[in-house]
Design an enzyme around this catalytic site. Sequence first.
Site, PDB file in Angstrom:
ATOM      1  N   GLU A  13      -2.790   5.662   5.747  1.00  0.00           N
ATOM      2  CA  GLU A  13      -1.917   5.501   6.923  1.00  0.00           C
ATOM      3  C   GLU A  13      -1.319   4.113   6.810  1.00  0.00           C
ATOM      4  OE1 GLU A  13      -1.286   7.753   9.256  1.00  0.00           O
ATOM      5  OE2 GLU A  13      -2.872   9.227   9.011  1.00  0.00           O
ATOM      6  N   CYS A  16       2.368   0.331  13.987  1.00  0.00           N
ATOM      7  CA  CYS A  16       2.927   0.979  12.788  1.00  0.00           C
ATOM      8  C   CYS A  16       4.132   1.818  13.183  1.00  0.00           C
ATOM      9  CB  CYS A  16       1.871   1.831  12.105  1.00  0.00           C
ATOM     10  SG  CYS A  16       1.031   2.939  13.239  1.00  0.00           S
TER      11      CYS A  16
HETATM   12  P1  NAD Z   1      -3.527  -5.232   5.960  1.00  0.00           P
HETATM   13  O1  NAD Z   1      -3.064  -4.310   4.904  1.00  0.00           O
HETATM   14  O2  NAD Z   1      -3.341  -6.684   5.748  1.00  0.00           O
HETATM   15  O3  NAD Z   1      -5.092  -5.029   6.243  1.00  0.00           O
HETATM   16  C1  NAD Z   1      -5.611  -3.769   6.575  1.00  0.00           C
HETATM   17  C2  NAD Z   1      -7.096  -3.729   6.245  1.00  0.00           C
HETATM   18  O4  NAD Z   1      -7.274  -3.822   4.839  1.00  0.00           O
HETATM   19  C3  NAD Z   1      -7.910  -4.880   6.847  1.00  0.00           C
HETATM   20  O5  NAD Z   1      -9.159  -4.403   7.247  1.00  0.00           O
HETATM   21  C4  NAD Z   1      -8.047  -5.825   5.666  1.00  0.00           C
HETATM   22  O6  NAD Z   1      -9.170  -6.674   5.780  1.00  0.00           O
HETATM   23  C5  NAD Z   1      -8.208  -4.841   4.523  1.00  0.00           C
HETATM   24  N1  NAD Z   1      -7.840  -5.351   3.191  1.00  0.00           N
HETATM   25  C6  NAD Z   1      -6.936  -6.308   2.885  1.00  0.00           C
HETATM   26  N2  NAD Z   1      -6.846  -6.442   1.545  1.00  0.00           N
HETATM   27  C7  NAD Z   1      -7.704  -5.534   1.007  1.00  0.00           C
HETATM   28  C8  NAD Z   1      -8.047  -5.176  -0.330  1.00  0.00           C
HETATM   29  N3  NAD Z   1      -7.490  -5.780  -1.383  1.00  0.00           N
HETATM   30  N4  NAD Z   1      -8.960  -4.196  -0.522  1.00  0.00           N
HETATM   31  C9  NAD Z   1      -9.525  -3.560   0.536  1.00  0.00           C
HETATM   32  N5  NAD Z   1      -9.241  -3.871   1.826  1.00  0.00           N
HETATM   33  C10 NAD Z   1      -8.331  -4.839   2.058  1.00  0.00           C
HETATM   34  O7  NAD Z   1      -2.807  -4.757   7.325  1.00  0.00           O
HETATM   35  P2  NAD Z   1      -2.799  -5.458   8.746  1.00  0.00           P
HETATM   36  O8  NAD Z   1      -1.980  -6.680   8.702  1.00  0.00           O
HETATM   37  O9  NAD Z   1      -4.183  -5.540   9.301  1.00  0.00           O
HETATM   38  O10 NAD Z   1      -2.041  -4.332   9.611  1.00  0.00           O
HETATM   39  C11 NAD Z   1      -0.657  -4.179   9.634  1.00  0.00           C
HETATM   40  C12 NAD Z   1      -0.175  -3.078   8.704  1.00  0.00           C
HETATM   41  O11 NAD Z   1      -0.894  -1.866   8.941  1.00  0.00           O
HETATM   42  C13 NAD Z   1       1.279  -2.721   8.926  1.00  0.00           C
HETATM   43  O12 NAD Z   1       1.886  -2.499   7.690  1.00  0.00           O
HETATM   44  C14 NAD Z   1       1.220  -1.442   9.744  1.00  0.00           C
HETATM   45  O13 NAD Z   1       2.371  -0.637   9.653  1.00  0.00           O
HETATM   46  C15 NAD Z   1       0.031  -0.790   9.139  1.00  0.00           C
HETATM   47  N6  NAD Z   1      -0.570   0.191  10.059  1.00  0.00           N
HETATM   48  C16 NAD Z   1      -0.359   1.513   9.799  1.00  0.00           C
HETATM   49  C17 NAD Z   1      -0.864   2.463  10.671  1.00  0.00           C
HETATM   50  C18 NAD Z   1      -0.635   3.928  10.431  1.00  0.00           C
HETATM   51  O14 NAD Z   1      -1.322   4.737  11.065  1.00  0.00           O
HETATM   52  N7  NAD Z   1       0.275   4.322   9.570  1.00  0.00           N
HETATM   53  C19 NAD Z   1      -1.597   2.072  11.801  1.00  0.00           C
HETATM   54  C20 NAD Z   1      -1.801   0.711  12.017  1.00  0.00           C
HETATM   55  C21 NAD Z   1      -1.267  -0.218  11.138  1.00  0.00           C
END
Ligand code: NAD
Length: 502
Positions: free
Chosen positions: A257, A291
């Site tokens: 997602e 998102c």
């Molecule tokens: P992010 O990608 O920075 O982090 C998301 C999660 O991944 C966090 O728990 C983070 O600690 C973890 N993470 C980061 N690097 C990682 C790695 N290399 N390996 C494993 N885990 C890792 O996202 P964010 O800034 O927390 O959230 C914003 C983003 O999330 C936006 O792009 C938004 O559109 C998206 N989002 C999508 C949905 C959906 O349902 N499509 C819902 C909410 C947010």
Amino acid sequence: MARSNIGALLKHFDLPSSEAGASADGLESYNPADGSLLSRVHTSGAAGYNTVMSQAVAAARAWADVPAPQRGDLVRQVGDALRQHKRELAELIALENGKIIAEGLGEVQEMIDMADLAIGQSRMLYGRSMHSERSQHRMYEQWHPLGVVGVITAFNFPVAVWSWNALLAAVCGNATVWKPSPKTPLCALAVQQLCDRVLRCHGAPAIFQLLIDRGAELGARLAADRRVNLLSFTGSTAVGRQIAQTVATRLGRSLLELGGNNAIIVDETADLDLAARAIVFGALGTAGQRCTSTRRVLVHRSQLTELQRRLVHAYRQVRIGDPLDPTTLVGPLIDLDAVRAFERGIASAQAAGGQLLVGGKTLTRAGHFVEPAIVLARNDWDIVQHETFGPILYLIAVDSIDEAIRLQNESAYGLSSGLFTQRLQHAEQYLSHQGSDCGIANVNIGTSGAEIGGAFGGEKDTGGGREAGSDAWKTYMRRQTNTVNWSSALPLAQGIEFDIAP
Ligand code: NAD
């Protein structure tokens, strides 16, 4: 400023206070509205990871033996606990994440709704039966638990996304290991405390497990771990891409997602009262950090001036401030990095030739506040095609519904979309295969605020995953096809003759 008593909230959920001693590997949680330290929490570390995983594997094994309706009963109790602590959890969300209290309450309500949906689902894990081509044979399919579901979540829905996954996974007979965002550990710990109380009371296996991490390490371990039968990842497309590759290397399953660059189309017949309200909520809700936030408006040139006037007027009225004050509509961004990304977005849009119609400034008060912006723009600019995770709305003039749909679909993402129209043909065209290419396509409804009854997720760079309602539960189970021969012969499928005397 309306102030919540953070000490009382932390105590309510048995969480450590900011005075608690920080260990070298501790994680600090800050209030984005004023920069104050809320708490210091312990991280799980490598040893904690191993303990959590072994507990999850054992719990999943025991839990799979529990009949599904009984699993639903445990989820009912989680739902009851959420009802009971709704206000406190919503306040904690507002404090740690910065979303306004109304949206914090909405987020907890979504968890409660998800619990209700999962309880019903626990009695409806249906498989099909098929007519065998062989006589006196019975063929059917059934759905078995997967085992351990890893759930990595983003900061912007610090608890609801967990519930979409964990509550369905639970009724499907799985254990969940949750790795929340390091920006919102207190919300996750509070939910875990509620779950632990329910599990203890129910005498159930420890099917809800939590990992707290400061960076990417434990999430990356989950992706690589063969014991994780499904990895559900919610976050940015860049990270999701890495996760998907790691999981694919071990031929595991992932549910993605990811990001979005959602558009609302306003055609020449649209009711601007409805459209403007939907756009304002879609662009400003959670300060543009959903998102599904509305990032682009593709408006018919004949409606541009009036829509622009209404939007700018609404943006000028919006109260920016303390998320706990019920009159606030826009809270802070999550952190300084988010503010910098917003500033870069505004600068890039202006450099490309965009006309800033309103907002765009960073506020000088304490906390990570910005003034939401509207920019008159063109769809083909790089910055317009980029998901800036903050309140920047691009207003783009179009000349026809065909052009609007084409521009909407030019995005690399495919999450949510909305069309405002009073013309049946436009609505049907938009919902047809020639219309919106997004996972969610609405008519006279904006892009954000989906109900949990439908399957939630998107196409293309949004990752293709589906969560919550409809048949999303199937992702949390494995399908088995069974054929039973109750005849005294051994006919082969496709009429193949293979006679050999034993
Ligand atoms: P992010 O990608 O920075 O982090 C998301 C999660 O991944 C966090 O728990 C983070 O600690 C973890 N993470 C980061 N690097 C990682 C790695 N290399 N390996 C494993 N885990 C890792 O996202 P964010 O800034 O927390 O959230 C914003 C983003 O999330 C936006 O792009 C938004 O559109 C998206 N989002 C999508 C949905 C959906 O349902 N499509 C819902 C909410 C947010």
